[in-house]
Enzyme design. Structure first.
Site, short mmCIF file in Angstrom:
data_model
loop_
_atom_site.label_atom_id
_atom_site.label_comp_id
_atom_site.label_asym_id
_atom_site.label_seq_id
_atom_site.Cartn_x
_atom_site.Cartn_y
_atom_site.Cartn_z
N ARG A 106 -35.80 -13.94 -36.49
CA ARG A 106 -36.33 -12.71 -35.92
C ARG A 106 -37.76 -12.51 -36.37
O ARG A 106 -38.04 -12.44 -37.57
CB ARG A 106 -35.46 -11.52 -36.33
CG ARG A 106 -35.86 -10.21 -35.69
CD ARG A 106 -34.83 -9.13 -35.94
NE ARG A 106 -34.69 -8.80 -37.36
CZ ARG A 106 -33.92 -7.82 -37.81
NH1 ARG A 106 -33.21 -7.10 -36.96
NH2 ARG A 106 -33.84 -7.57 -39.09
N THR A 110 -42.33 -8.19 -34.11
CA THR A 110 -41.85 -7.81 -32.79
C THR A 110 -40.33 -7.67 -32.72
O THR A 110 -39.80 -7.09 -31.76
CB THR A 110 -42.27 -8.86 -31.75
OG1 THR A 110 -41.62 -10.11 -32.05
CG2 THR A 110 -43.77 -9.07 -31.78
N ASP A 202 -28.42 -7.48 -45.65
CA ASP A 202 -28.72 -8.73 -44.95
C ASP A 202 -27.57 -9.71 -45.19
O ASP A 202 -27.37 -10.19 -46.31
CB ASP A 202 -30.04 -9.33 -45.45
CG ASP A 202 -30.47 -10.54 -44.65
OD1 ASP A 202 -29.76 -11.57 -44.71
OD2 ASP A 202 -31.50 -10.46 -43.97
N ASP A 205 -28.51 -13.22 -46.72
CA ASP A 205 -28.83 -13.16 -48.15
C ASP A 205 -27.59 -12.99 -49.00
O ASP A 205 -27.46 -13.57 -50.09
CB ASP A 205 -29.82 -12.02 -48.42
CG ASP A 205 -31.23 -12.36 -47.98
OD1 ASP A 205 -31.56 -13.55 -47.91
OD2 ASP A 205 -32.01 -11.41 -47.70
#
Length: 211
Positions: A106, A110, A202, A205
């Site tokens: 990602r 943006t 996340d 992670d």
């Protein structure tokens, strides 16, 4: 808010394990183990309508007929890197399934998806696809992955995630209303950084212990 393509898996064991995974003090080891167990449970719901065929077998007592699946016609497609965590649990239920990988990251500015890797089994026109990724957040990566997979003209596509939110479901439904989304939770919203709230942080992670 939900969408017509959303399938919420509310089994008590699924919800129990998801709650344990959300805890910020869950270790990498326990998070990874719980994800594997939860993915295995979700696989039963996702494959509920998988095609079967009848074969003849011999029990210790007599010849009979029974139904089996053709796991080789099912493809689990992992969106790297976090999808790997769900993939292992799914394969424990359908070990004969083929596996594909699509690498997407990602863009931090943006929030759009950028592809960097794509490897699939052959003859995808004959196969049913289950795309796996722990989070359906903005929906941009999921939309991009499904668009890419549709170029191969598979028989069907499903999307499986642990968590999603109204924004992600809306994005997915507007782009691919024909693709059902199976999830263990529809959380409240996205924050300004594109993370699901309350979420679980996340997923990549936490699976790999990289933060």
């Amino acid at each position: 808010m939900t969408t017509p393509n959303a399938h919420l898996i509310t089994h008590p064991l699924v919800q129990h394990k998801l709650t344990l995974m959300r805890r910020k003090d869950a270790s990498t080891n326990s998070f990874r183990r719980l994800l594997n167990e939860l993915a295995s449970l979700m696989a039963y719901e996702v494959t509920r309508d998988i095609p079967t065929s009848e074969i003849e077998i011999e029990t210790p007592l007599e010849v009979t007929r029974g139904r089996v699946i053709d796991g080789k016609k099912l493809v689990f497609v992992s969106i790297l890197r976090a999808g790997t965590g769900i993939l292992d649990g799914m394969l424990s239920v359908v070990p004969g399934a083929r596996v594909g990988h699509i690498g997407l990251y990602r863009d931090p500015k943006t929030l759009t998806a950028v592809e960097y890797y794509f490897k699939m089994p052959s003859d995808m026109q004959e196969r049913d696809i289950v795309v796996v990724d722990p989070m359906l957040a903005t929906g941009n990566s999921a939309v991009a992955a499904v668009e890419r997979l549709k170029e191969l003209s598979p028989k069907s596509i499903k999307f499986v995630c642990l968590l999603t939110c109204p924004e992600g479901l809306k994005t997915m439904y507007e782009a691919h209303p024909d693709v059902p989304v199976y999830t263990a939770a529809i959380d409240r919203q996205l924050n300004e950084h594109g993370y699901i709230l309350p979420g679980l942080g996340d997923a990549g992670d936490r699976i790999f212990g990289t933060k």
